[in-house]
Design a protein around this motif. Structure first.
Motif, short mmCIF file in Angstrom:
data_model
loop_
_atom_site.label_atom_id
_atom_site.label_comp_id
_atom_site.label_asym_id
_atom_site.label_seq_id
_atom_site.Cartn_x
_atom_site.Cartn_y
_atom_site.Cartn_z
N GLY A 3 17.08 84.66 40.80
CA GLY A 3 17.77 84.65 42.08
C GLY A 3 16.87 85.02 43.24
O GLY A 3 15.88 85.74 43.09
N ASN B 148 15.32 89.84 40.62
CA ASN B 148 15.80 88.89 41.62
C ASN B 148 15.24 89.35 42.96
O ASN B 148 15.17 90.56 43.24
N ILE C 194 27.89 83.80 45.19
CA ILE C 194 26.77 83.34 44.39
C ILE C 194 26.85 84.05 43.06
O ILE C 194 27.60 85.03 42.91
N LEU D 91 24.44 85.80 39.97
CA LEU D 91 23.13 86.23 39.51
C LEU D 91 23.21 86.50 38.01
O LEU D 91 24.17 87.12 37.54
N SER E 78 20.65 79.38 34.60
CA SER E 78 19.68 80.26 35.24
C SER E 78 19.30 81.42 34.31
O SER E 78 20.03 81.75 33.37
N LEU F 48 17.89 85.88 47.33
CA LEU F 48 18.94 85.86 48.32
C LEU F 48 18.53 86.61 49.57
O LEU F 48 17.72 87.53 49.52
#
Length: 129
Positions: free
Chosen positions: A65, A114, A8, A10, A60, A67
């Motif tokens: 984020g 995040n 992923i 961020l 973004s 997660l």
């Protein structure tokens, strides 16, 4: 068709500070790849870091984020480790639904807000008893 998540990304304000946070707080391994990009790796997955505008096809923003990471540690040990690293717990432990069953989760923010959820499968918790 899809078998797993590889990585992923961020978006963060300071890539090096984020790398060090994930290494120190979550025990991940730092990685440098293609043209000096930075990431952290754990198991067969990694988290790549970028700053706003670094990757033009990704729109973004910092702190967008969310997660969920699975741990094999007891959550009380994770909480103690977070506290020793001055990480404030936002919520938990609480029961949630994970990809493969029920999990117990705790929540905190990384340096860029995040949302990070660290979870343990309930059936794994019961096997510790």
């Amino acid at each position: 068709m899809i078998s797993r998540i590889d990585h992923i990304v961020l978006t963060v304000a300071d890539i090096e500070q984020s790398v060090q946070f994930y290494v120190k707080v979550l025990g991940m391994e730092e990685v440098t790849f293609g043209n000096g990009r930075r990431a952290v790796k754990f198991g067969n997955q990694k988290i790549n870091f970028q700053t706003i505008g670094q990757e033009l096809r990704n729109h973004s923003l910092e702190g967008s984020g969310d997660l969920c990471l699975i741990t094999n540690w007891k959550l009380e040990d994770v909480i103690a480790h977070l506290e020793s690293n001055q990480v404030n717990l936002l919520e938990g432990p609480v029961e949630k639904s994970g990809a493969n069953g029920m999990i117990t989760s705790i929540y905190f923010n990384d340096l860029d807000n995040n949302l990070v959820e660290v979870s343990r499968y309930i059936d794994q918790e019961q096997s510790d008893l």
